[in-house]
Structure formats: structure tokens, C-alpha cells
Motif scaffolding. Structure first.
Motif, PDB file in Angstrom:
ATOM      1  N   LEU A 150       0.608  -1.000  -0.162  1.00 31.12           N
ATOM      2  CA  LEU A 150      -0.102   0.128   0.158  1.00 31.12           C
ATOM      3  C   LEU A 150       0.912   1.264   0.010  1.00 31.12           C
ATOM      4  N   PRO A 151       1.622   1.534   1.056  1.00 32.11           N
ATOM      5  CA  PRO A 151       2.311   2.366   0.985  1.00 32.11           C
ATOM      6  C   PRO A 151       3.769   2.795  -0.775  1.00 32.11           C
ATOM      7  N   ARG A 152       3.348   1.573  -1.925  1.00 34.61           N
ATOM      8  CA  ARG A 152       3.859   1.119  -2.516  1.00 34.61           C
ATOM      9  C   ARG A 152       3.219   1.846  -3.872  1.00 34.61           C
ATOM     10  N   VAL A 153       1.621   2.161  -3.269  1.00 36.31           N
ATOM     11  CA  VAL A 153       0.818   2.241  -5.054  1.00 36.31           C
ATOM     12  C   VAL A 153       0.577   3.773  -4.692  1.00 36.31           C
ATOM     13  N   SER A 154       0.571   4.408  -6.175  1.00 36.09           N
ATOM     14  CA  SER A 154      -0.140   5.701  -5.753  1.00 36.09           C
ATOM     15  C   SER A 154      -1.270   5.958  -6.026  1.00 36.09           C
ATOM     16  N   SER A 155      -1.405   7.660  -5.439  1.00 37.93           N
ATOM     17  CA  SER A 155      -2.907   8.029  -4.973  1.00 37.93           C
ATOM     18  C   SER A 155      -3.447   8.059  -6.131  1.00 37.93           C
ATOM     19  N   GLY A 156      -5.149   7.491  -6.072  1.00 38.30           N
ATOM     20  CA  GLY A 156      -5.289   7.182  -7.144  1.00 38.30           C
ATOM     21  C   GLY A 156      -5.638   5.792  -7.716  1.00 38.30           C
TER      22      GLY A 156
END
Length: 214
Positions: A150-156
């Protein structure tokens, strides 16, 4: 009515886009040559993956759990950006020759990068954020994958987790030794309570959790 009947599966297959020849060949090869062929995504789920990739239009995709490559090839069919890349991770090195055989046949071969090894080690070596993540590996590690990813997923950006209904076991009494069902239920509870994301469950095949990072 049984929505999981063979007749219904056939009807759906007749009314969605035709399965690409390479995926049809891979499906047959997997069922003939590989143990546990049920792990393969298959025509309907492959079409869903392709459509979701079209809609999300990601530049960088991460797949956790390649198996024989059906889902990676399906997602590659949906890529719109010429610079888009799919990083797919498989821990079972015995599957590597099969994966590479079919990736090399694909017109999208240059947009699929196969990594053989442990998820945590591989992800740490890939730079940047992911716009779309497909999780379909060891169910016991789903909570760990989520915390890691999750911390590596871009916003959106999106996470799509497979098998989250686990043949209906998530709504049945769970045996003490059933660690996979317990881990999936824990993962589902974590996502449900996480206000950093929007989420919806798609009851397709064995259940897909579609998660969007705010």
C-alpha cells in the motif's frame, strides 16, 4: 439459479471478447502439464483484468504470483501506454520456463518483466510507485503483502486481490488448522477497516477485492 454452472460459464464466454489464441493455448498447456491448473485465471477473469487495466491506464503494474503467466498476459493485452511495464513475481522457479515460453510468444513481451524469487526481496529492488497491483499468491501472506504494498501504490492507484471469498469458506466455521482461510479473513477485515482506501468486492469466480488508494 446456479450462477456458477457450466451452462452459465459457457453463456458468459459466448458474450464477452474472444479469448486470444495465445491465452487459449496457455490454458490448455497449463491443464495438461502443470499441477493445480485451477490456479490459472482463465477466460472470464482474464477479460476482467484486461478491462480494469484499460480503465486504470497504469504506467507501472505489479503482479504477485505469476503462476504460468495467464493473468500477466491478460493485463498486458489491456496496456494503453507504450511505456507501461508489468513487473510479475513468481517464487516457483520450476514455472519459469513455461512463463518465458509464452511471454516470448506474446506481442507484449517487451512490457512484461518476470522476476523469480521472494516477493519482499524483489519488490525492494523495483523503484518507484505502482499504479495497479494484482495479488494472487500465497493467501497466508495477504496481510503482509498489503502492508508492504500500500505505501508503494500511487494516489488513485488500485490493488486487486484474488480468491478473497475462498470457495465460501469465509462465511463458514473455520477449523483451527486452516491458516489460509484465517489469513484471507484477516486480510478482508483489514481492508474493510482501512479508511485510506475505497473498496468493493466483485463476486467473480473465487472473489476479487478491488481496492483504490485515496
Amino acid at each position: 439459479m446456479d450462477f456458477n454452472s457450466i451452462e452459465m460459464e459457457r453463456y458468459i464466454a459466448e458474450h464477452i471478447d474472444k479469448e486470444p489464441d495465445i491465452l487459449h493455448e496457455l490454458d490448455r498447456y497449463t491443464h495438461l502439464k502443470v499441477l493445480a491448473p485451477r490456479m490459472l485465471s482463465g477466460h472470464l477473469q482474464g477479460a476482467v483484468l484486461k478491462m480494469l487495466i484499460r480503465m486504470a491506464n497504469p504506467r507501472k503494474v505489479l503482479e504477485i504470483g505469476t503462476f504460468t503467466g495467464y493473468s500477466a498476459l491478460s493485463m498486458a493485452e489491456g496496456l494503453l501506454r507504450p511505456d507501461a511495464i508489468i513487473h510479475t513475481i513468481e517464487i516457483d522457479d520450476e514455472l519459469e520456463p513455461i512463463i518465458r515460453k509464452f511471454v516470448d510468444k506474446s506481442e507484449h513481451r517487451d512490457q512484461i518483466e518476470l522476476h523469480i524469487g521472494d516477493v519482499a526481496e524483489v519488490i525492494s529492488q523495483i523503484e518507484g510507485e505502482f499504479d495497479f497491483v494484482f495479488m494472487d499468491a500465497n493467501k497466508r501472506d495477504y496481510p503482509l503483502y498489503y502492508d508492504m504494498i500500500l505505501p508503494r501504490v500511487s494516489s488513485g492507484g488500485y490493488i486487486l486481490a484474488d480468491n478473497i471469498l475462498w470457495d465460501g469458506h469465509v462465511v463458514q466455521p473455520v477449523a483451527n488448522g486452516d491458516t489460509q482461510t484465517k489469513a484471507i479473513m484477516k486480510f478482508n477485515d483489514i481492508v474493510a477497516a482501512d479508511d485510506r482506501v475505497e473498496k468493493v468486492i466483485l463476486p467473480i469466480r473465487d472473489g476479487l477485492f478491488l481496492i483504490r488508494k485515496k
